[in-house]
Design an enzyme around this catalytic site. Structure first.
Site, PDB file in Angstrom:
ATOM      1  CB  SER A  94      -0.894   0.008   1.252  1.00  0.00           C
ATOM      2  OG  SER A  94      -1.532   1.260   1.420  1.00  0.00           O
ATOM      3  CE1 TYR A 142      -4.271  -1.802   4.631  1.00  0.00           C
ATOM      4  CE2 TYR A 142      -3.485   0.465   4.526  1.00  0.00           C
ATOM      5  CZ  TYR A 142      -3.890  -0.696   3.893  1.00  0.00           C
ATOM      6  OH  TYR A 142      -3.882  -0.761   2.511  1.00  0.00           O
TER       7      TYR A 142
END
Length: 268
Positions: free
Chosen positions: A143, A156
């Protein structure tokens, strides 16, 4: 990278980026596509759809919990038994919870198991055959949060940083042995994971306005593989943000604090 005749395994393949990757590899001429997901019925549905659309491509659906090393090994074994080998392994499955550092320990552990250890399990399972052949490709979906941060999702952000770090390590350790590694780092993507996080947190993602469709991200991934790039950035602005971060970390942190205040203020 030429995808003609290749055998590709994609985890998290039942939806989002994973589903789009499966479709894109099939359209690009892959010999076999293995759709893997914790959602076995969803994986079967994607496999059936690809089989109907591109009947010349072999498609296999395998239910897998990527957090379990034995299940990832079984996935690679089944794909190899079915098609003879695995040429490209896309470690794509991931989870997102918009929580801060005080998230429950179980939330932190689940993020670690899925967003980091799943990549480790995949490498351990598939690298022996790739190294024996002297060729293979690992595509790790991380990401932009792994290069920058996710200001309202501590587990995350931290685990995606670790995923990028592991991809770098794999390239360093095995790049001279014919193993290619690419790290896919999109920013906002319109996927069930993003929509689910929106629903759970009761607010839309601040990345929603610039979010891309999953099929656009998948095509960027295939283009990056064709070009042999390690870092694949579907959102071009991420490179600019990353360069600013490395040029002046303190200034970048101040800017990110302002962004967090804005995001959290909107949430309140």
């Amino acid at each position: 990278m030429d995808f003609q005749g290749k055998v590709v395994v994609v985890t998290g393949g039942a939806s989002g980026i994973g589903k789009a990757l499966c479709q894109a590899f099939a359209a690009a001429g892959a010999r076999g596509v293995v759709v893997s997901d914790l959602d076995g019925a969803g994986a079967q549905a994607v496999a059936a759809e690809i089989g109907a659309r591109t009947p010349a491509v072999g498609v296999l659906a395998v239910r897998t919990d990527v957090a379990q090393a034995d299940q990832v090994q079984a996935l690679v074994d089944q794909a190899t038994a079915h098609y003879g080998q695995v040429d490209i392994f896309c470690s794509n499955a991931g989870i997102l919870s918009r929580t801060d550092a005080d998230a429950p320990a179980a939330t932190w552990q689940r993020h670690w198991d899925v967003n980091v250890m799943a990549h480790v399990h995949a490498a351990n399972a598939v690298l022996p055959q790739m190294l024996a052949r002297g060729q293979g490709w690992l595509l790790q979906t991380a990401s932009a949060a792994g290069l920058l941060s996710q200001v309202n999702a501590a587990p995350y952000s931290v685990t995606k940083h670790a995923a990028v770090g592991f991809a770098e390590w794999l390239s360093i350790a095995h790049g001279d042995a014919g193993i290619h590694v690419s790290c896919l780092c999109p920013q906002g993507v319109r996927t069930p994971m993003m929509l689910s996080a929106d629903s759970d947190s009761g607010r839309p993602s601040f990345l929603g306005d610039g979010a891309l469709d999953a099929d656009v991200v998948a095509q960027c991934a295939l283009d990056g593989l064709r070009d042999g790039r390690f870092l694949i950035l579907p959102h071009a602005e991420v490179l600019t943000f990353w360069q600013r971060k490395t040029a002046d970390v303190d200034r970048w942190l101040r800017g990110m604090r302002r962004l967090r205040a804005k995001v959290m203020g909107a949430a309140g």
